[in-house]
Scaffold this motif. Structure first.
Motif, short mmCIF file in Angstrom:
data_model
loop_
_atom_site.label_atom_id
_atom_site.label_comp_id
_atom_site.label_asym_id
_atom_site.label_seq_id
_atom_site.Cartn_x
_atom_site.Cartn_y
_atom_site.Cartn_z
N CYS A 13 0.86 -1.19 0.00
CA CYS A 13 0.00 0.00 0.00
C CYS A 13 0.89 1.24 0.00
CB CYS A 13 -0.89 0.00 1.24
SG CYS A 13 -1.96 1.45 1.38
N TYR A 14 0.65 2.15 -0.94
CA TYR A 14 1.52 3.32 -1.10
C TYR A 14 0.78 4.65 -0.86
CZ TYR A 14 4.52 -0.05 -3.52
OH TYR A 14 5.29 -1.12 -3.84
N LEU A 15 -0.51 4.60 -0.52
CA LEU A 15 -1.30 5.83 -0.50
C LEU A 15 -1.43 6.39 0.91
CD1 LEU A 15 -4.16 4.82 -2.95
CD2 LEU A 15 -2.04 6.03 -3.44
N GLY A 16 -1.59 7.70 0.96
CA GLY A 16 -1.89 8.40 2.19
C GLY A 16 -3.17 9.19 2.01
N PHE A 17 -3.84 9.54 3.12
CA PHE A 17 -5.13 10.22 3.04
C PHE A 17 -5.16 11.38 4.02
CE2 PHE A 17 -5.70 5.74 2.04
CZ PHE A 17 -6.37 5.79 0.82
N GLU A 18 -5.79 12.47 3.58
CA GLU A 18 -6.12 13.60 4.45
C GLU A 18 -7.62 13.80 4.37
OE1 GLU A 18 -3.98 15.27 6.39
OE2 GLU A 18 -2.28 14.06 5.71
N LEU A 19 -8.28 13.79 5.54
CA LEU A 19 -9.73 13.85 5.58
C LEU A 19 -10.22 15.03 6.40
CD1 LEU A 19 -8.80 10.61 6.10
CD2 LEU A 19 -11.24 10.29 5.79
N ALA A 20 -11.30 15.63 5.93
CA ALA A 20 -12.09 16.54 6.75
C ALA A 20 -13.30 15.74 7.22
CB ALA A 20 -12.53 17.75 5.96
N PHE A 21 -13.52 15.67 8.53
CA PHE A 21 -14.51 14.75 9.09
C PHE A 21 -15.42 15.50 10.04
CE2 PHE A 21 -15.51 11.28 12.24
CZ PHE A 21 -16.35 10.57 11.40
N ASP A 22 -16.73 15.34 9.83
CA ASP A 22 -17.73 16.01 10.66
C ASP A 22 -18.35 14.97 11.59
OD1 ASP A 22 -19.50 17.76 11.77
OD2 ASP A 22 -20.89 17.77 10.07
N SER A 23 -18.17 15.13 12.90
CA SER A 23 -18.70 14.16 13.85
C SER A 23 -18.88 14.82 15.20
CB SER A 23 -17.76 12.96 13.98
OG SER A 23 -18.24 12.05 14.96
N ALA A 24 -19.88 14.32 15.94
CA ALA A 24 -20.11 14.81 17.30
C ALA A 24 -19.38 13.97 18.34
CB ALA A 24 -21.61 14.80 17.60
N PHE A 25 -18.76 12.89 17.87
CA PHE A 25 -18.03 12.03 18.82
C PHE A 25 -16.67 12.64 19.15
CE2 PHE A 25 -21.05 9.05 16.94
CZ PHE A 25 -21.55 8.44 18.08
N ASP A 26 -16.08 12.14 20.24
CA ASP A 26 -14.80 12.68 20.69
C ASP A 26 -13.62 11.98 20.00
OD1 ASP A 26 -14.68 10.24 21.90
OD2 ASP A 26 -14.57 10.97 23.95
N LYS A 27 -12.40 12.45 20.33
CA LYS A 27 -11.20 11.94 19.68
C LYS A 27 -10.98 10.46 19.96
CE LYS A 27 -6.25 12.89 19.20
NZ LYS A 27 -5.14 13.77 19.62
N ALA A 28 -11.27 10.01 21.20
CA ALA A 28 -11.07 8.60 21.54
C ALA A 28 -11.93 7.70 20.68
CB ALA A 28 -11.38 8.37 23.03
N ALA A 29 -13.16 8.14 20.40
CA ALA A 29 -14.05 7.33 19.57
C ALA A 29 -13.52 7.23 18.14
CB ALA A 29 -15.45 7.94 19.57
N ILE A 30 -12.97 8.32 17.62
CA ILE A 30 -12.41 8.29 16.26
C ILE A 30 -11.17 7.40 16.23
CG2 ILE A 30 -11.40 9.70 14.42
CD1 ILE A 30 -13.10 12.03 15.43
N GLU A 31 -10.33 7.47 17.27
CA GLU A 31 -9.14 6.61 17.33
C GLU A 31 -9.53 5.14 17.38
OE1 GLU A 31 -7.06 8.08 20.73
OE2 GLU A 31 -5.73 9.36 19.52
N ASN A 32 -10.65 4.80 18.08
CA ASN A 32 -11.07 3.41 18.19
C ASN A 32 -11.42 2.80 16.84
OD1 ASN A 32 -10.71 3.05 20.93
ND2 ASN A 32 -12.78 3.70 21.46
N VAL A 33 -11.79 3.64 15.87
CA VAL A 33 -12.09 3.13 14.54
C VAL A 33 -10.87 2.41 13.96
CG1 VAL A 33 -12.64 3.81 12.17
CG2 VAL A 33 -13.88 4.84 14.08
N PHE A 34 -9.69 2.92 14.30
CA PHE A 34 -8.45 2.38 13.72
C PHE A 34 -7.71 1.46 14.70
CE2 PHE A 34 -9.38 6.53 11.93
CZ PHE A 34 -9.37 6.27 10.57
N GLU A 35 -8.46 0.90 15.68
CA GLU A 35 -7.85 0.10 16.74
C GLU A 35 -6.99 -1.04 16.21
OE1 GLU A 35 -7.00 -1.52 20.53
OE2 GLU A 35 -7.78 0.44 19.94
#
Length: 715
Positions: free
Chosen positions: A213-235
């Motif tokens: 895999c050679y790709l990187g991503f930059e995202l703008a993300f709209d969510s009411a959840f906190d940072k810990a919840a977003i980090e858990n997506v990539f657990e």
């Protein structure tokens, strides 16, 4: 993917991570900056857990997850890293190591091993005591933030969305993970407003690996959840990606920090700034158009002139680019090589040296000028190859020394003493074979220093010493040897007690006068012990004799210096390598012998009074040994004998020989078991003529010669 090879890599890396985790746990209590060490401990546990999951080692994942949960509480500042917790986590390291060892030795991985399950149960119970509220499961948001974060600083970037910077490692696909599935999962807890794919790491088509895999991503993300919840997506992919998350309305300094934390690919400056949200694509296009008009002006200068970005942001981006280039250059300059391949290389170099010596001998015998010149040139090249090959086998002794941090930590608490370990010379290098074999002798010496050497705290206080005892490990080079010393600041050896015990056991005749070195050397006799009671650590007299036997097997020597009330130091001298050495060849009659060149100080013509075993070396008494008499070589001595002056451990002695034949490269061949007890011989080598020459044991020769020195000085 070869699963057997991957599993071997997992086992090796897990052991390395456990070693690093243990070292950090032993140091974290005394560290002034604990945060980074705690993070390192957490990352080690997390990596082992994630890697175990890839191989279906659920029992390893389950146990390590509980450890990781406790470490997460420590990392969040909810738990203090105190002595009791450190001891528990060290025990958990040991158990994880046992689980990994079971995986290495058993196809089932030890999942059904009742003994391992029984060992894990009390550890899990103690760990859960630190987890009052149960940890939130992965992929389930722990909390939901309030309606919008109303925090706009003076230097804030006015965006209403989270910014996610994501770089997957090339191995993520091979590990069975789909990068896009994690991005799609974000939609379950919010909305992906925009997504930029950065292809800078994509190689040319011919060099592309379809499984990488050679790709990187930059995202703008709209969510009411906190940072810990977003980090858990990539657990489950945290070890295969670099993740940066900034909340809405973050400060400019946080975006600068994100630039430093971007993926390793050298992104172009403009793309970095757009990806971090510090300028819009339109602003970048305008800057690029202006750069076309003024091609010699860097884009960073143009952006600062337009006031599109702050100067510190441009500096951060440029610094990141330079850091990436330096790191890539550094990584590309190193490679891992299997130890067996190195051993095979050393063996081939040894055979090349023997063959080269044969060619050189033929060239000298036939007096062919061109052949002699070619042989001389080849010998020089072979010597360079030898030095380079041996250097590949040289490793730092620091890794061996650091193992004893845990030993001192555990043993001192077991016997109720406060003892610290001081390490010096950890960058000293020696042959990997010597490093592997010196571990057990050093273990005996360290444990002996803790149990016998360091006094109880009350006695130390009465003697005016610090309450905490100190064991010291030191290493340095000296005359072609490596010197390793194990010292303590305890009460020292009791000379009279040792001598009395030796007389009682019949090791020494009553009334015999012994030097301090001879008395202290008695502690290495089999079964010798002055301990009043037997403990788990010592008292049986089966430790120090093993130390001397193992060190002697490595062609080394061991000595003891002790001072009553001050402490004891055991000094071990070992050869730097067990493979190839620079030697000095001498001859007695028709027999050739080789001396390690590093231990030869000088050579001089023989001169001594008849019947004397010493000579005058520039006003200094030099005892010597006649090699002809030592080995009972037949024949009369030559008319012009020579003395080779040897040096070892600060002492000098002479060796009387018939002929000096000069330097050579000697490939060390071990002697058979039949000759293991022969004194003053440490090995053999093959000469260019095919004959075998014995390699002399210089430490024994010097010791034997200097044993007469006190009597000489008295005369």
């Amino acid at each position: 993917m070869n699963l057997d090879s991957a599993l071997s890599t997992f086992i090796e890396e897990s052991r390395e991570l456990l070693g690093a985790m243990e070292a950090a746990l032993l140091e974290v209590e005394q560290a002034e900056q604990k945060e980074e060490m705690i993070n390192a401990i957490f990352r080690a546990a997390h990596t082992i857990k994630g890697s175990s999951g890839l191989f279906g080692l659920d029992h390893v994942v389950a146990f390590t997850h509980v450890v990781e949960s406790v470490l997460d509480q420590v990392r969040a500042g909810k738990l203090d890293i105190a002595d009791q917790l450190v001891r528990l986590l060290l025990a958990c390291c040991d158990h994880i190591g046992s689980l990994v060892d079971a995986v290495a030795s058993d196809e089932g991985g030890g999942a059904d091993d009742a003994a391992l399950q029984q060992q894990a149960a009390p550890l899990v119970e103690q760990l859960r005591a630190y987890l009052a509220p149960p940890a939130a499961p992965a992929f389930l948001p722990a909390t939901v933030a309030g309606p919008g974060v109303e925090r706009i600083a003076e230097d804030g970037v006015h965006t209403d969305y989270w910014h996610i910077s994501l770089r997957f490692s090339p191995e993520v696909l091979r590990n069975g993970m789909d990068p896009l599935s994690f991005i799609r999962y974000l939609a379950t807890i919010g909305r992906v407003v925009s997504l930029a794919t950065l292809p800078d790491a994509l190689p040319e088509a011919a060099a592309m690996d379809p499984e990488a895999c050679y790709l990187g991503f930059e995202l703008a993300f709209d969510s009411a959840f906190d940072k810990a919840a977003i980090e858990n997506v990539f657990e489950f992919v945290r070890d295969d990606c670099r993740l940066g998350i900034l909340p809405p309305h973050s400060r400019m300094s946080e975006y600068i920090g994100l630039i430093h934390g971007l993926a390793e690919e050298p992104l172009r400056l403009g793309e970095i700034l757009v990806a971090c949200g510090t300028l819009t694509p339109q602003e970048l296009d305008a800057a690029l158009n202006l750069q076309c008009e003024t091609p010699h002006q860097p884009i960073g200068a143009i952006l600062m002139e337009q006031r599109s970005v702050r100067p510190e942001v441009v500096d951060a981006a440029l610094a990141k680019q330079k850091q990436v280039k330096d790191k890539v250059a550094q990584e590309s300059s190193s490679i891992r090589v299997d130890a067996d391949k190195l051993d095979a290389l050393i063996n081939l170099v040894g055979e090349l040296i023997i063959a080269g010596a044969g060619v050189n001998l033929v060239a000298r015998q036939h007096q062919i000028g061109a052949l002699q010149e070619g042989a001389s040139r080849m010998a020089a090249l072979v010597e360079e190859v030898r030095d380079s090959a041996l250097q590949l086998r040289m490793v730092k002794i620091g890794a061996t020394f650091n193992r004893f941090q845990r030993v001192v930590h555990d043993v001192s608490r077991e016997i109720g003493k406060d003892i610290g370990l001081q390490v010096r010379g950890e960058d000293t290098e020696l042959d990997k074979t010597v490093v592997e074999k010196i571990g057990d002798p050093l273990m005996h010496l360290v444990r002996n220093a803790i149990d016998h050497g360091i006094e109880p705290a009350e006695l130390r206080a009465a003697r005016g010493k610090p309450a905490q005892g100190c064991v010291t490990l030191d290493a340095y080079h000296d005359s072609g040897c490596i010197v390793i010393s194990v010292g303590d600041d305890g009460g020292g050896l009791k000379r009279d007690k040792i001598l009395a015990k030796a007389i009682e056991r019949g090791l020494v005749e009553p009334g015999r006068v012994l030097s301090d070195a001879e008395v202290y050397g008695l502690i290495f006799e089999p079964g010798f012990s002055t301990a009043e009671q037997v403990t788990n650590l010592s008292g049986r007299g089966v430790g120090m004799d093993v130390v001397k036997r193992n060190i002697t097997a490595l062609r080394g020597s061991v000595g003891v210096h002790s001072e009553d009330g001050v402490g004891t130091t055991v000094t071990v001298r070992l050869p730097l390598t067990l493979a190839i050495i620079d030697g000095f060849q001498v001859e007695i009659g028709d027999s050739s012998f080789v001396l390690p060149l590093d231990m030869v100080d000088e050579c001089l013509a023989f001169s001594a009074e008849p019947g004397h075993d010493y000579t005058d070396l520039r006003g200094e008494v030099l005892p010597f040994i006649r090699l002809r008499e030592l080995f009972a070589v037949e024949g009369a001595a030559t008319r012009r004998e020579n003395i080779v002056v040897l040096k070892h451990a600060g002492q000098k002695a002479g060796l009387v020989v018939d002929t000096l034949l000069g330097e050579l490269q000697a490939v060390i061949k071990p002697l058979g078991k039949m000759f293991g007890k022969v004194k003053c011989i440490s090995g053999s080598t093959i000469l260019g003529s095919g004959e075998v020459a014995l390699i002399l044991d210089v430490p024994q020769l010097v010791s034997q010669a200097c044993a007469r020195a006190p009597a000489l000085n008295d005369n």
